[in-house]
Write an enzyme that holds these catalytic residues in place. Structure first.
Site, PDB file in Angstrom:
ATOM      1  N   LYS B  97       0.861  -1.189   0.000  1.00 47.75           N
ATOM      2  CA  LYS B  97       0.000   0.000   0.000  1.00 47.75           C
ATOM      3  C   LYS B  97       0.895   1.235   0.000  1.00 47.75           C
ATOM      4  O   LYS B  97       1.852   1.313   0.805  1.00 47.75           O
ATOM      5  CB  LYS B  97      -0.885  -0.055   1.245  1.00 47.75           C
ATOM      6  CG  LYS B  97      -1.891   1.071   1.397  1.00 47.75           C
ATOM      7  CD  LYS B  97      -2.713   0.850   2.667  1.00 47.75           C
ATOM      8  CE  LYS B  97      -3.797   1.877   2.880  1.00 47.75           C
ATOM      9  NZ  LYS B  97      -4.594   1.600   4.101  1.00 47.75           N
ATOM     10  N   SER B 173      -9.415   1.741   3.233  1.00 49.91           N
ATOM     11  CA  SER B 173      -8.530   2.418   2.311  1.00 49.91           C
ATOM     12  C   SER B 173      -7.537   1.497   1.600  1.00 49.91           C
ATOM     13  O   SER B 173      -6.950   1.901   0.599  1.00 49.91           O
ATOM     14  CB  SER B 173      -7.748   3.503   3.047  1.00 49.91           C
ATOM     15  OG  SER B 173      -6.931   2.948   4.051  1.00 49.91           O
ATOM     16  N   SER B 197      -9.627  -0.516   7.528  1.00 42.16           N
ATOM     17  CA  SER B 197      -9.053  -0.308   6.187  1.00 42.16           C
ATOM     18  C   SER B 197      -8.365  -1.538   5.596  1.00 42.16           C
ATOM     19  O   SER B 197      -8.029  -1.530   4.409  1.00 42.16           O
ATOM     20  CB  SER B 197      -8.076   0.865   6.197  1.00 42.16           C
ATOM     21  OG  SER B 197      -8.787   2.074   6.133  1.00 42.16           O
TER      22      SER B 197
END
Lengths: 106, 533
Positions: B97, B173, B197
């Site tokens: 990420k 996210s 997330s």
């Protein structure tokens, strides 16, 4: 119900936050903040015992899981140039910024 | 079956036994990325999702690090040729990420303000993955600074799509991570979970996601959002891979004083020992959802959709078949306050963390002439940040202001104590419930269509309502796939346990995998992989 975050309060927050907003963006953000605040007001429904302490971390850091504080030793980064390269503006080994306004303290 | 379809466990085994090379594995995964991902997100891409191939592909990536990956794969193969041990994740491709710093790579947080930032150091969890022989494919997309639950707020467009239906969001996210893993663009991804997330996008994309206990995995090198809530953790296609990855990244770190000094167990050892005798709870408070009425904004409560409820009850039934005791009517009375508390605490922490982005030391600075330093700050931050960071800064400053902090911030921190107490009470071995774990739905809905929620910051936040209590409490949470709804969208269930009980949660998850391994739904593959992969 009137908005808790009025245009005046909002403008003050924008100043403190070091932001600058177009009017349309400002109106959208203020409206969202007031909606969020409405959700936050749910917290008022909870009766809180005066003895209820704050929790700053979920997991309590007891002595057996708290890391030892390491020695405070200076460890220079091996390639200062690499860090300076990230700065938007440099001169020699200095980071350059626009003029810093000076205010006379009363 | 291609190499890219295999799990991390299978791939590392094949590589370590020299049945395939790390380069062959990498080539297979790169071929898959080429086939299904499409162009990476960027600041300049026009967004025409419905008019071009953009609407059909995954778009998980922001940055491909292919040359780095080739060098790492060659190093693994060289080690093996010399008879050396390349590590337990030998040749396993993974994605990161783009909220983690990785030396020499753009580390953008999906924000314009960091678009040109090249990290001068590497985050501890990434270092540990690479030291274990894993091969980094690239940095994947996310909501700007992790602020969102759909990935639509990324400044890097096109934002990721859900591999099960590319007209829908992957969640967020860690949406790029979940989408990449689901589409077999690497079997593992490193995500973060501040309010769900990892778990919410994993559930939306039909993969496994584990939010470890706060402090289980170092946050060194993670661009901070909510410093008392952020947890790095694995996304994987099965439990064994998640266990393998957690074993690699967990543990104390002298560079993060909040990384707990507690031994990391071998999460694989007891993985298949079953759930016989375990007490697994169901709480009515996790079968209720709260959402703002679209017209009035007033908060309403109603039961979770029937398909979500049924998936959770079916999972409970299967675990009962395996010998678990399912305990119903577990009270978790403060669950519904998780989001209001989060609206306060996370904003205060985010506002504090975002003050460092000022156009001076790194990142974006406005190019036009300005009168003074303060004008440069204002204009840089105005153009560098999107609406989500701005909202968080402004709310954080409001609720922590001297005249409001008692009413909002301090109250939220005290309600957080009550949320934590709910969990402590039900997991207490000497208490009335004595649960080993709590089983809940992971999300109130399956993946929603792109554009349906984005723009309504309150409704979007409530997408995380079943996840965020674990972040307030610091406890671990695991989501596992539990089938599909009538539209063919994945539905996940969540397991929550006491502090540092990851091994137990993984064991329950593995038991569920074992009991359902012959179910027809386990055969399904994302349409984008079937069509293009």
């Amino acid at each position: 119900m009137s908005d808790a975050i009025t245009p005046e309060i909002f403008d003050h927050l924008v100043l403190l936050a070091a932001l600058e907003l177009e009017p349309q963006e400002a109106e959208y953000l203020r409206s969202e903040l007031n909606k969020q605040l409405k959700a936050i007001h749910e917290l008022e429904a909870i009766p809180l015992d005066p003895s209820t302490l704050v929790t700053s971390h979920g997991v309590p850091y007891t002595a057996d899981i708290t890391p030892h504080i390491r020695a405070d030793e200076w460890l220079p980064y091996p390639d200062a140039e690499k860090i300076l390269q990230q700065a938007p503006q440099t001169e020699q080994d200095y980071i350059v910024v626009p003029d810093i306004p000076h205010t006379e303290l009363e | 079956m291609k190499l890219s379809d295999l799990s991390a466990f299978e791939l590392s085994d094949l590589v370590r036994r020299k049945e395939v090379s790390a380069m062959e594995v990498l080539d297979s995964v790169l071929e898959r990325v080429q086939a299904v991902d499409g162009r990476p997100g960027s600041l300049t891409n026009p967004l025409h999702p419905s008019e071009s191939e953009d609407g059909k592909l995954v778009h998980a990536f922001i940055t491909h690090t292919t040359e780095r990956a080739r060098a790492q794969a060659q190093q693994v193969d060289r080690c093996l040729a010399l008879g050396e041990d390349p590590g337990p994740l030998a040749g396993v491709p993974f994605t990161v990420k783009d909220i983690f710093c990785v030396e020499g790579t753009p580390s953008t947080a999906a924000s314009r303000i960091l678009a040109n930032f090249v990290a001068p150091y590497t985050a501890t969890p990434v270092l540990r993955m690479e030291a274990a022989g894993a091969v980094m494919l690239g940095k994947v997309n996310l909501d700007e600074f992790t602020y969102g639950s759909s990935n639509e707020s990324s400044a890097f467009q096109p934002s990721p799509r859900n591999p099960w239906d590319t007209s829908r969001v992957p969640g967020g996210s860690s949406g790029g991570s979940a989408a990449a893993v689901a589409a077999c663009e690497g079997p593992l991804s490193l995500g973060t979970d501040t309010a769900g997330s990892i778990r919410q996008p994993a559930s939306f994309c039909g993969v496994v996601g584990l939010k470890p206990t706060y402090g289980r995995v170092s946050r060194y090198g993670l661009i901070a959002f909510g410093s008392s809530l952020d947890c790095p953790g694995p996304l994987a296609r099965n439990i064994t891979d998640a266990a393998l990855m957690l074993r690699t990244i967990a543990g104390p770190d002298p560079r993060d004083s909040t990384a707990a000094a507690i031994e990391v167990p071998d999460y694989l050892v007891d993985l298949e020992k079953g759930v016989r005798g375990m007490r697994i709870g169901l709480s009515p408070d996790y079968f209720q959802i709260t959402y703002p009425d679209p017209k009035t904004g007033e908060l309403r409560q109603e039961p979770v959709p029937a398909e979500i409820e049924q998936a959770t009850l079916r999972a409970a039934g299967r675990l009962a078949e395996m010998g678990a005791d399912i305990v119903e009517e577990i009270p978790m009375p403060h669950t519904r306050f998780g989001i209001p508390v989060y609206f306060v605490i996370s904003r205060v922490e985010a506002a504090s963390n975002l003050h460092r982005f000022d156009g001076v030391k790194y990142g974006y600075r406005i190019s036009e002439p300005v009168g003074d330093l303060f004008e440069m700050y204002r204009k840089t931050r105005a153009r560098g940040f999107g609406p989500q960071p701005k909202l968080r800064i402004l709310m954080g400053m409001y609720v922590s202001a001297a005249q409001y902090s008692e009413q909002y911030y301090n109250r939220a921190l005290r309600v957080r104590t009550l949320i934590r107490k709910d969990f402590v009470d039900v997991f207490d071995p000497g208490g009335p419930h004595r649960l080993d774990a709590l089983l809940t739905p992971t999300t109130p809905t399956p993946a929603f269509p792109i554009g349906d929620v984005y723009g309504d910051s309150v409704l979007m936040q409530f997408a995380d309502q079943l996840n965020v209590p674990a972040n307030h409490a610091g406890i671990p949470g695991l989501t596992i796939p539990a089938g599909y709804d009538a539209a063919g969208l994945p539905v996940g269930v969540q397991l929550l346990g006491p502090d540092f009980s990851e091994a137990r949660l993984l064991r329950i998850g593995r038991a569920y995998e074992m009991v359902s391994e012959n179910d027809a739904w386990r055969e399904r593959r994302p349409p984008v992989v079937v069509e293009f992969g």
